[in-house]
Write a protein that holds these residues in place. Structure first.
Motif, PDB file in Angstrom:
ATOM      1  N   PRO A 131       0.776  -1.169  -0.003  1.00  0.00           N
ATOM      2  CA  PRO A 131       0.115   0.147   0.033  1.00  0.00           C
ATOM      3  C   PRO A 131       0.773   1.316  -0.244  1.00  0.00           C
ATOM      4  CG  PRO A 131      -0.788  -1.676   1.701  1.00  0.00           C
ATOM      5  CD  PRO A 131       0.713  -1.987   1.188  1.00  0.00           C
ATOM      6  N   VAL A 132       0.655   2.161  -0.843  1.00  0.00           N
ATOM      7  CA  VAL A 132       1.297   3.440  -0.795  1.00  0.00           C
ATOM      8  C   VAL A 132       0.510   4.322   0.191  1.00  0.00           C
ATOM      9  CG1 VAL A 132       1.738   5.533  -2.234  1.00  0.00           C
ATOM     10  CG2 VAL A 132       1.523   3.211  -3.351  1.00  0.00           C
ATOM     11  N   ALA A 133       1.613   5.150   0.839  1.00  0.00           N
ATOM     12  CA  ALA A 133       0.797   5.999   1.881  1.00  0.00           C
ATOM     13  C   ALA A 133       0.119   6.914   1.496  1.00  0.00           C
ATOM     14  CB  ALA A 133       2.375   6.630   2.491  1.00  0.00           C
ATOM     15  N   LYS A 134      -1.030   7.720   2.110  1.00  0.00           N
ATOM     16  CA  LYS A 134      -1.945   8.210   1.767  1.00  0.00           C
ATOM     17  C   LYS A 134      -1.576   9.599   1.842  1.00  0.00           C
ATOM     18  CE  LYS A 134      -5.970   5.598   3.501  1.00  0.00           C
ATOM     19  NZ  LYS A 134      -7.124   5.813   4.458  1.00  0.00           N
ATOM     20  N   PRO A 135      -1.897  10.510   0.777  1.00  0.00           N
ATOM     21  CA  PRO A 135      -1.284  11.685   0.647  1.00  0.00           C
ATOM     22  C   PRO A 135      -1.851  12.960   1.769  1.00  0.00           C
ATOM     23  CG  PRO A 135      -3.080  11.550  -0.965  1.00  0.00           C
ATOM     24  CD  PRO A 135      -2.704  10.177  -0.258  1.00  0.00           C
ATOM     25  N   HIS A 136      -1.180  13.772   1.979  1.00  0.00           N
ATOM     26  CA  HIS A 136      -1.582  14.810   3.320  1.00  0.00           C
ATOM     27  C   HIS A 136      -3.090  15.355   2.663  1.00  0.00           C
ATOM     28  CE1 HIS A 136      -1.799  17.831   6.008  1.00  0.00           C
ATOM     29  NE2 HIS A 136      -1.582  18.663   5.307  1.00  0.00           N
ATOM     30  N   PRO A 137      -4.002  15.317   3.624  1.00  0.00           N
ATOM     31  CA  PRO A 137      -5.273  15.677   3.141  1.00  0.00           C
ATOM     32  C   PRO A 137      -5.289  17.334   3.241  1.00  0.00           C
ATOM     33  CG  PRO A 137      -5.459  14.869   5.385  1.00  0.00           C
ATOM     34  CD  PRO A 137      -4.028  14.568   4.854  1.00  0.00           C
ATOM     35  N   VAL A 138      -5.639  17.880   2.200  1.00  0.00           N
ATOM     36  CA  VAL A 138      -5.947  19.636   2.226  1.00  0.00           C
ATOM     37  C   VAL A 138      -7.489  19.834   2.788  1.00  0.00           C
ATOM     38  CG1 VAL A 138      -6.049  21.595   0.762  1.00  0.00           C
ATOM     39  CG2 VAL A 138      -4.308  19.858   0.312  1.00  0.00           C
ATOM     40  N   PRO A 139      -7.639  20.809   3.748  1.00  0.00           N
ATOM     41  CA  PRO A 139      -8.836  21.167   4.309  1.00  0.00           C
ATOM     42  C   PRO A 139      -9.750  21.314   3.244  1.00  0.00           C
ATOM     43  CG  PRO A 139      -7.198  22.130   5.480  1.00  0.00           C
ATOM     44  CD  PRO A 139      -6.440  21.481   4.451  1.00  0.00           C
ATOM     45  N   GLU A 140     -11.011  21.086   3.664  1.00  0.00           N
ATOM     46  CA  GLU A 140     -12.240  21.504   2.616  1.00  0.00           C
ATOM     47  C   GLU A 140     -12.779  22.991   2.577  1.00  0.00           C
ATOM     48  OE1 GLU A 140     -15.298  18.570   2.981  1.00  0.00           O
ATOM     49  OE2 GLU A 140     -13.926  16.782   2.418  1.00  0.00           O
ATOM     50  N   ARG A 141     -12.563  23.608   4.071  1.00  0.00           N
ATOM     51  CA  ARG A 141     -12.607  25.041   4.133  1.00  0.00           C
ATOM     52  C   ARG A 141     -12.078  25.952   3.156  1.00  0.00           C
ATOM     53  NH1 ARG A 141      -8.865  24.291   8.500  1.00  0.00           N
ATOM     54  NH2 ARG A 141      -7.342  25.950   8.517  1.00  0.00           N
ATOM     55  N   GLU A 142     -12.383  27.150   2.908  1.00  0.00           N
ATOM     56  CA  GLU A 142     -12.006  28.191   2.386  1.00  0.00           C
ATOM     57  C   GLU A 142     -10.581  28.524   2.823  1.00  0.00           C
ATOM     58  OE1 GLU A 142     -13.076  30.239  -0.293  1.00  0.00           O
ATOM     59  OE2 GLU A 142     -14.398  28.540  -0.406  1.00  0.00           O
ATOM     60  N   PRO A 143      -9.395  28.751   2.049  1.00  0.00           N
ATOM     61  CA  PRO A 143      -8.069  29.049   2.611  1.00  0.00           C
ATOM     62  C   PRO A 143      -7.964  30.088   3.228  1.00  0.00           C
ATOM     63  CG  PRO A 143      -8.374  29.568   0.197  1.00  0.00           C
ATOM     64  CD  PRO A 143      -9.498  28.820   0.629  1.00  0.00           C
ATOM     65  N   ASP A 144      -7.148  30.165   4.392  1.00  0.00           N
ATOM     66  CA  ASP A 144      -6.785  31.159   5.271  1.00  0.00           C
ATOM     67  C   ASP A 144      -5.995  32.253   4.401  1.00  0.00           C
ATOM     68  OD1 ASP A 144      -7.822  29.837   7.450  1.00  0.00           O
ATOM     69  OD2 ASP A 144      -6.466  28.557   7.550  1.00  0.00           O
ATOM     70  N   TYR A 145      -5.171  31.764   3.487  1.00  0.00           N
ATOM     71  CA  TYR A 145      -4.347  32.930   2.581  1.00  0.00           C
ATOM     72  C   TYR A 145      -4.378  32.505   1.372  1.00  0.00           C
ATOM     73  CZ  TYR A 145      -2.222  33.461   7.286  1.00  0.00           C
ATOM     74  OH  TYR A 145      -2.393  33.732   8.863  1.00  0.00           O
ATOM     75  N   GLN A 146      -4.200  33.361   0.359  1.00  0.00           N
ATOM     76  CA  GLN A 146      -3.977  33.106  -0.934  1.00  0.00           C
ATOM     77  C   GLN A 146      -2.901  33.916  -1.522  1.00  0.00           C
ATOM     78  OE1 GLN A 146      -6.926  33.918  -4.512  1.00  0.00           O
ATOM     79  NE2 GLN A 146      -7.363  31.669  -4.115  1.00  0.00           N
ATOM     80  N   VAL A 147      -1.941  33.396  -2.140  1.00  0.00           N
ATOM     81  CA  VAL A 147      -0.864  34.139  -2.600  1.00  0.00           C
ATOM     82  C   VAL A 147      -0.688  33.955  -3.984  1.00  0.00           C
ATOM     83  CG1 VAL A 147       1.657  34.518  -2.386  1.00  0.00           C
ATOM     84  CG2 VAL A 147       0.263  33.924  -0.452  1.00  0.00           C
ATOM     85  N   ALA A 148      -0.566  34.842  -5.109  1.00  0.00           N
ATOM     86  CA  ALA A 148      -0.437  34.804  -6.225  1.00  0.00           C
ATOM     87  C   ALA A 148       1.075  35.460  -6.764  1.00  0.00           C
ATOM     88  CB  ALA A 148      -1.395  35.470  -7.254  1.00  0.00           C
ATOM     89  N   LEU A 149       2.048  34.370  -7.413  1.00  0.00           N
ATOM     90  CA  LEU A 149       3.110  34.781  -7.586  1.00  0.00           C
ATOM     91  C   LEU A 149       3.262  34.558  -9.213  1.00  0.00           C
ATOM     92  CD1 LEU A 149       5.105  33.029  -4.739  1.00  0.00           C
ATOM     93  CD2 LEU A 149       4.488  35.681  -5.194  1.00  0.00           C
ATOM     94  N   HIS A 150       3.901  35.477 -10.075  1.00  0.00           N
ATOM     95  CA  HIS A 150       4.140  35.602 -11.296  1.00  0.00           C
ATOM     96  C   HIS A 150       5.613  34.823 -11.445  1.00  0.00           C
ATOM     97  CE1 HIS A 150       0.773  38.141 -11.704  1.00  0.00           C
ATOM     98  NE2 HIS A 150       1.193  38.789 -10.849  1.00  0.00           N
ATOM     99  N   THR A 151       5.359  33.913 -12.699  1.00  0.00           N
ATOM    100  CA  THR A 151       6.847  33.574 -13.201  1.00  0.00           C
ATOM    101  C   THR A 151       7.161  34.216 -14.383  1.00  0.00           C
ATOM    102  OG1 THR A 151       5.737  31.613 -14.473  1.00  0.00           O
ATOM    103  CG2 THR A 151       6.288  31.203 -12.214  1.00  0.00           C
ATOM    104  N   LEU A 152       8.203  34.353 -14.793  1.00  0.00           N
ATOM    105  CA  LEU A 152       8.969  34.964 -15.760  1.00  0.00           C
ATOM    106  C   LEU A 152       8.937  34.015 -16.956  1.00  0.00           C
ATOM    107  CD1 LEU A 152      12.196  36.578 -14.329  1.00  0.00           C
ATOM    108  CD2 LEU A 152       9.866  37.705 -14.769  1.00  0.00           C
ATOM    109  N   PRO A 153       8.897  34.736 -18.371  1.00  0.00           N
ATOM    110  CA  PRO A 153       8.798  33.956 -19.344  1.00  0.00           C
ATOM    111  C   PRO A 153      10.252  33.189 -19.723  1.00  0.00           C
ATOM    112  CG  PRO A 153       8.029  35.841 -19.991  1.00  0.00           C
ATOM    113  CD  PRO A 153       8.360  36.009 -18.693  1.00  0.00           C
TER     114      PRO A 153
END
Length: 290
Positions: free
Chosen positions: A156-178
């Protein structure tokens, strides 16, 4: 080619001794987008030698064993290998310049079955060559899509870390360069998939793609920005699964959920409505222990 599990578990990696200095530290930080705001003094600490700090995900470009799975003796079809998961645990702060020793080993090989591929788990320990001190432990999972059915254990493969179902506490948008991939490849990974349009096209991509570990570094930036006040010493561990590639120039949006000293995260590219990292997990050092 067929995988021989016993042979892989005893793969004769040679230790990788590598010397880096402040220029390598700065190049790495620039290649993941640090310093985009030239008057942001918190980002400047990672790209300017005056008060230089080592970015927490920098260890991913140290002590690399090279393209060992390109050796026919591995039984792996390297053309069908993708990076599945990455974990970094930081034990001690990295010096701005040092000689390190990377010690690599294969921890396990799992047969998912004929037509389902195989998983190869590789551990890397990074030591300060001058003191022998363990600086970081890295664990990576390679998904060998064409190499299942070799008769190995289907544990058996280890189960992935579960991400909460609630709205995120933070959201960060970061741009990558071409040109992000062209910068990042100077750290360690010269795979032409990240530079040559013909190679990328043959692999089914419209253009060269960003290194998955570059995306991982961008997510680490989001964690530092959202919950660490750009203090690298706060970050003890970070792990994530790779879901989809990023094209250089796209914006990576990272959703974060904080529960005490544990942070869950997920990253996506809104332009294409795709998840690029999932099941992310970070562990923080408490402020009073800094």
């Amino acid at each position: 080619m067929t995988i021989d599990r016993t042979k892989l578990l005893n793969w004769p990696f040679e230790d990788t001794v590598q010397t880096y200095d402040f220029k390598d530290v700065i190049l790495y930080a620039l290649s993941i987008g640090m310093g985009a705001d030239p008057v942001d003094r918190q980002q400047l600490d990672y790209v300017y030698e005056k008060n230089l700090s080592v970015f927490p995900s920098f260890p991913v470009v140290l002590g690399h064993p090279g393209a060992w799975n390109a050796d026919p003796a591995s039984g792996i079809d390297r053309r069908q290998v993708v990076h599945g998961e990455q974990t970094i645990e930081i034990h001690q702060p990295f010096p701005v310049s040092a000689t390190i020793r990377g010690v690599n080993r294969i921890k396990e090989v799992i047969d998912k079955g004929e037509g389902k591929g195989a998983l190869v788990y590789v551990e890397r320990k990074i030591y300060d060559e001058s003191t022998g001190q363990l600086l970081a432990t890295l664990n990576a999972t390679s998904f060998c899509r064409a190499d299942g059915g070799f008769g190995g254990p289907a544990v058996p493969v280890a189960k992935p870390h579960p991400v909460p179902e609630r709205e995120p506490d933070y959201q960060v948008a970061l741009h990558t360069l071409p040109q992000s991939a062209l910068l990042y490849r100077l750290n360690v990974d010269y795979n032409p998939l990240h530079a040559d349009p013909d190679v990328a096209g043959a692999a089914g991509f419209k253009q060269p793609i960003l290194h998955g570990l570059c995306t991982f570094g961008v997510a680490t930036h989001a964690i530092l920005k959202a919950v660490c006040n750009y203090d690298a010493s706060r970050l003890k561990k970070i792990a994530a699964r790779f879901s989809s590639p990023v094209y250089p120039g796209e914006t990576i949006v990272v959703d974060l959920w904080q529960d005490g000293d544990q942070v869950s995260f997920r990253a996506s590219v809104p332009e294409r409505a795709v998840k690029v990292l999932d099941n992310g997990y970070a562990e923080l050092r408490s402020v009073q222990n800094d």
